[in-house]
Design a protein around this motif. Structure first.
Motif, short mmCIF file in Angstrom:
data_model
loop_
_atom_site.label_atom_id
_atom_site.label_comp_id
_atom_site.label_asym_id
_atom_site.label_seq_id
_atom_site.Cartn_x
_atom_site.Cartn_y
_atom_site.Cartn_z
N LYS A 172 0.83 -1.20 0.00
CA LYS A 172 0.00 0.00 0.00
C LYS A 172 0.86 1.25 0.00
O LYS A 172 0.52 2.26 -0.63
N ALA A 173 2.01 1.18 0.69
CA ALA A 173 2.95 2.30 0.64
C ALA A 173 3.44 2.53 -0.78
O ALA A 173 3.51 3.67 -1.26
N GLY A 174 3.76 1.43 -1.49
CA GLY A 174 4.22 1.55 -2.87
C GLY A 174 3.18 2.18 -3.77
O GLY A 174 3.49 3.01 -4.63
N LEU A 175 1.92 1.80 -3.58
CA LEU A 175 0.84 2.39 -4.38
C LEU A 175 0.67 3.87 -4.05
O LEU A 175 0.41 4.69 -4.93
N LYS A 176 0.81 4.22 -2.77
CA LYS A 176 0.72 5.63 -2.37
C LYS A 176 1.83 6.45 -3.04
O LYS A 176 1.61 7.59 -3.45
N ILE A 177 3.01 5.85 -3.15
CA ILE A 177 4.14 6.53 -3.78
C ILE A 177 3.91 6.68 -5.28
O ILE A 177 4.08 7.76 -5.85
N LEU A 178 3.50 5.59 -5.92
CA LEU A 178 3.33 5.59 -7.37
C LEU A 178 2.14 6.44 -7.83
O LEU A 178 2.23 7.16 -8.83
N LEU A 179 1.04 6.36 -7.10
CA LEU A 179 -0.21 6.98 -7.56
C LEU A 179 -0.48 8.34 -6.95
O LEU A 179 -1.18 9.16 -7.55
N GLU A 180 0.06 8.59 -5.75
CA GLU A 180 -0.27 9.83 -5.06
C GLU A 180 0.94 10.68 -4.72
O GLU A 180 0.80 11.75 -4.13
N GLY A 181 2.13 10.21 -5.08
CA GLY A 181 3.34 10.99 -4.83
C GLY A 181 3.73 11.08 -3.37
O GLY A 181 4.36 12.05 -2.95
N ALA A 182 3.37 10.06 -2.57
CA ALA A 182 3.73 10.06 -1.16
C ALA A 182 5.25 10.11 -1.02
O ALA A 182 5.99 9.57 -1.85
N LYS A 183 5.72 10.75 0.05
CA LYS A 183 7.17 10.90 0.25
C LYS A 183 7.73 9.72 1.03
O LYS A 183 7.08 9.16 1.92
N ALA A 184 8.96 9.33 0.67
CA ALA A 184 9.61 8.21 1.32
C ALA A 184 11.11 8.32 1.12
O ALA A 184 11.57 8.83 0.09
N GLU A 185 11.86 7.84 2.10
CA GLU A 185 13.32 7.85 1.94
C GLU A 185 13.70 6.82 0.88
O GLU A 185 12.96 5.85 0.63
#
Length: 320
Positions: A164-177
């Motif tokens: 779900k974190a990966g989808l948030k990053i790919l689809l919503e531009g969520a920030k992650a180290e």
């Protein structure tokens, strides 16, 4: 539609099952041909619901094979052969089709299966339907979603939260180290079914399912099928997931329990078999962990320092 609210996927299955006089209790079905039992599974990948942005054609084709392999793995079934049917939209160039072919070939080699045929048709979007045949190996057993008993331990084959974190990053531009970002995105684009672990776990598991519809939903399905109360005492949170949740103001429970498509195995087992199962986990490169235990009653509950609360059982459902 006559203005009515549409039925969800599970209700569709109930209606059709009752009509044909067959209730499908598991994700894989055993059938007997003469004196031989074979396992059958079909799974459909639809571009609009199953293919996130950034997935290459070969990864899409591979994922269409991953899904049925994962279900078979959780049942202790070795996948052997597959039929793959394609619906392709007009206008695809040859390189795209070659990418699909490369993905199928990679899956064949990765999971030691053979694609023996299929069908091709035209559609408005890419659809890949995989029908897979497998067998339970001699000396092993078919593991159903029912079968958990009081005192059994609840195990998962790996941590949760990355998908779900990966989808948030790919689809919503969520920030992650960077390290977490790479791991989370890989979990989406290159999901890994626990085939070796599942085949060896089958000797000890009392019940099992794969988690592709979400961990909470899977736990509820197993609890209901066994007629037991599941108590979760340890959330299987992946490394870096808590920081990701804080940085993006997200719920840990949402990331861990309500994602889907992790393709981990959720199982119950007798306490006396824990050492053997953990040894199998290490041997097969998994990071299995005990997350709870089985008791009299019904439902799924989380028990922590704040007490005991119910874990709702919703998860991914097509048409809902």
């Amino acid at each position: 539609m006559n203005g009515n609210v549409g039925v969800g996927e599970r209700r569709v299955i109930e209606i059709i099952s009752s009509s044909i006089g067959k209730r499908c209790y598991d994700d894989v079905e055993l059938v007997r041909v003469n004196n031989i039992e074979v396992a059958l599974k079909c799974d459909m990948l639809v571009e609009g619901t199953d293919v996130p942005r950034g997935m290459e054609p070969w990864q899409i084709a591979r994922k269409s094979i991953v899904a049925p392999v994962s279900d078979m793995a959780s049942k202790g079934v070795r996948p052997l052969y597959a039929l793959t049917s394609l619906a392709l939209p007009k206008g695809l160039d040859e390189e795209y089709v070659r990418g699909i072919a490369r993905g199928f070939r990679r899956a064949e080699m990765e999971f030691s299966i053979k694609i023996v045929g299929g069908d091709t048709n035209e559609g408005k979007e890419l659809i890949i339907d995989c029908c897979m045949l497998g067998m339970v190996e001699e000396g092993s057993r078919f593991v159903r979603r029912s079968g958990a008993s009081n005192g059994d331990l609840i195990l998962v084959s790996g941590p949760f939260g990355y998908t779900k974190a990966g989808l948030k990053i790919l689809l919503e531009g969520a920030k992650a180290e960077p390290t977490f970002r790479a791991r989370a995105i890989r979990s989406v684009l290159m999901p890994k079914p626990r085939l070796r672990f599942g085949l060896m776990l089958a000797r000890y598991a009392t019940s099992a399912m794969d988690s592709s519809d979400g961990l909470a939903y899977t736990l509820h399905e197993m609890s209901n099928a066994s007629g037991k109360r599941f108590i979760i005492e340890h959330k299987p949170i992946g490394k870096g997931v808590e920081r990701f949740a804080r940085d993006n103001s997200l719920s840990i429970d949402d990331l861990v329990f309500y994602a889907g498509e992790e393709y981990e195995i959720v199982a119950t087992l007798r306490r006396e078999h824990l050492d053997e199962v953990m040894s199998i986990s290490r041997l097969t490169g998994c990071n299995a962990m005990i997350i709870g235990s089985v008791h009299d009653g019904s439902g799924v509950y989380i028990k922590d320092e704040y007490g005991e609360r119910e874990l709702k059982g919703y998860g991914w459902e097509h048409l809902a």
